[in-house]
Design an enzyme around this catalytic site. Structure first.
Site, PDB file in Angstrom:
ATOM      1  N   ALA A  37       7.517  -0.255  -4.809  1.00 46.32           N
ATOM      2  CA  ALA A  37       7.724   0.594  -3.617  1.00 46.32           C
ATOM      3  C   ALA A  37       8.999   1.434  -3.674  1.00 46.32           C
ATOM      4  CB  ALA A  37       7.692  -0.207  -2.319  1.00 46.32           C
ATOM      5  N   ALA A  38       9.684   1.451  -4.807  1.00 44.51           N
ATOM      6  CA  ALA A  38      10.871   2.316  -4.903  1.00 44.51           C
ATOM      7  C   ALA A  38      10.465   3.787  -4.752  1.00 44.51           C
ATOM      8  CB  ALA A  38      11.577   2.099  -6.239  1.00 44.51           C
ATOM      9  N   GLY A  39       9.370   4.158  -5.405  1.00 49.99           N
ATOM     10  CA  GLY A  39       8.893   5.543  -5.309  1.00 49.99           C
ATOM     11  C   GLY A  39       8.451   5.877  -3.886  1.00 49.99           C
ATOM     12  N   ASP A  40       7.813   4.915  -3.225  1.00 46.11           N
ATOM     13  CA  ASP A  40       7.375   5.148  -1.840  1.00 46.11           C
ATOM     14  C   ASP A  40       8.588   5.337  -0.926  1.00 46.11           C
ATOM     15  OD1 ASP A  40       4.760   4.672  -2.738  1.00 46.11           O
ATOM     16  OD2 ASP A  40       4.935   2.522  -2.343  1.00 46.11           O
ATOM     17  N   GLY A  58       0.867  -1.183   0.000  1.00 42.48           N
ATOM     18  CA  GLY A  58       0.000   0.000   0.000  1.00 42.48           C
ATOM     19  C   GLY A  58       0.898   1.225   0.000  1.00 42.48           C
TER      20      GLY A  58
HETATM   21  O1  RIB Z   1       3.823   1.556  -4.653  1.00 44.16           O
HETATM   22  C1  RIB Z   1       3.714   0.182  -4.481  1.00 44.16           C
HETATM   23  C2  RIB Z   1       2.371  -0.201  -3.904  1.00 44.16           C
HETATM   24  O2  RIB Z   1       1.372   0.115  -4.841  1.00 44.16           O
HETATM   25  C3  RIB Z   1       2.189  -1.652  -3.599  1.00 44.16           C
HETATM   26  O3  RIB Z   1       2.651  -2.000  -2.318  1.00 44.16           O
HETATM   27  C4  RIB Z   1       0.697  -1.869  -3.803  1.00 44.16           C
HETATM   28  O4  RIB Z   1       0.014  -2.155  -2.622  1.00 44.16           O
HETATM   29  C5  RIB Z   1       0.208  -0.587  -4.467  1.00 44.16           C
HETATM   30  O5  RIB Z   1      -0.457   0.207  -3.563  1.00 44.16           O
END
Ligand code: RIB
Length: 309
Positions: free
Chosen positions: A255-258, A41
């Site tokens: 999740a690199a951007g996160d 998420g």
């Molecule tokens: O940015 C990656 C995320 O996008 C994943 O973990 C997935 O849950 C979506 O929300």
């Protein structure tokens, strides 16, 4: 060093991840390899990364889950990273969000999100968040919760003195009311093009400045363009700078951007200058792509400090 918190408003999803040779075409059945469930998420990933990367700043997650086992698992994952989850509330109206993710041999992915409880975070629930924003240095947002809630929460965060960072993902057009309350907009190449109503395309370094300036003209105070293996490009109304990527072997870009956004917020909350903060964020993102999964791939502070040094 600032002791004010980082507040992350956003989604929590359980990711169902399958590795494939190549991403399937429409109508195609692909035989995948091992299946894994990994906490994810976009909001929760940013909170988890902030929890892992911050030295003394507390990360607080605001979001919605269902009454199910995924919810317990997702909250436990965040708590293990030191994140305050007391503002992640359960709703009976929908199950916890899930994401179906395929990852190919080059580490590129394809993601479908079933939002579930994430869409239960209504605009009417923003007002009680006010005290959280007033104790925050930065408030981080993405677009996996209702857009009306993001619009309202950005405005309240600003009113309470928190600087706002918006990750405009998943990509979509955004209206001026929303962008007006964004201090730092952090699109990747595709998201930047879609925001500007252009066909999605790779962005060269030569094109980065004009693209960032077009986004500034849309109303945000500053822009960081996330350019993958080209690093990132920062631009505000006075200055611009490029920060190169750390070369790594990409296993999974999920999740690199996160991780980048959380790294940037942590470094800025520690009063690191922008150039240093971008380098820190690039290092965190680079390490995250070297292993599979969203939260499972987010590096420790020590690992990021080592790479930066
Ligand atoms: O940015 C990656 C995320 O996008 C994943 O973990 C997935 O849950 C979506 O929300």
């Amino acid at each position: 060093m600032s002791e004010r918190a980082l507040v992350i408003v956003g989604s929590l999803n359980m990711d169902f991840v399958v590795r494939v040779e190549r991403l399937p075409a429409p109508g195609e059945t692909a035989l995948g390899r091992a299946f894994q469930m990994i906490p994810g998420g976009k909001g929760a990933n940013q909170a988890y990364a902030a929890g892992r990367l911050a030295k003394s700043v507390r990360a607080r997650m605001i979001g919605r889950v269902g009454y199910d086992l995924f919810a317990d698992h997702l909250k436990a994952s965040l708590a293990a990273a030191g994140v305050d989850v007391s503002f992640v509330h359960a709703t009976r109206s929908a199950p916890t969000g899930v994401a179906l993710i395929w990852v190919d041999n080059e580490g590129q992915n394809s993601i479908v999100v079933a939002s579930g409880a994430n869409y239960a975070l209504a605009p009417s629930e923003v007002e009680p968040m006010r005290p959280l924003f007033s104790s925050a240095s930065y408030a981080l947002f993405q677009l996996e919760t209702p857009p009306e809630t993001v619009v309202r929460a950005l405005a309240v965060a600003r009113q309470e003195g928190a600087k706002t960072i918006l990750d405009p993902a998943p990509a979509q057009r955004l209206d001026a009311e929303l962008l007006a309350n964004v201090d730092l907009l952090t699109p990747n190449e595709t998201e930047a093009c879609i925001l500007l109503d252009r066909p999605p395309a790779r962005v060269s370094l030569a094109e980065a400045k004009s693209l960032a300036q077009a986004l500034l003209a849309a109303g945000v105070k500053a822009v960081v363009l996330k350019l993958g293996d080209q690093g990132c490009f920062y631009c505000d109304r006075e200055a611009s700078l490029h920060s190169p990527a750390f070369p790594v072997h990409c296993v999974d870009a999920t999740a690199a951007g996160d991780t980048f956004n959380a790294g940037l917020a942590v470094a800025l909350a520690e009063n690191q200058p922008m150039e240093q903060a971008l380098r820190f964020a690039n290092a965190a993102a680079a390490l995250s792509v070297t292993s599979l999964g969203a939260q499972a791939s987010i590096p420790s502070r020590a690992a990021v400090d080592t790479l930066v040094a």
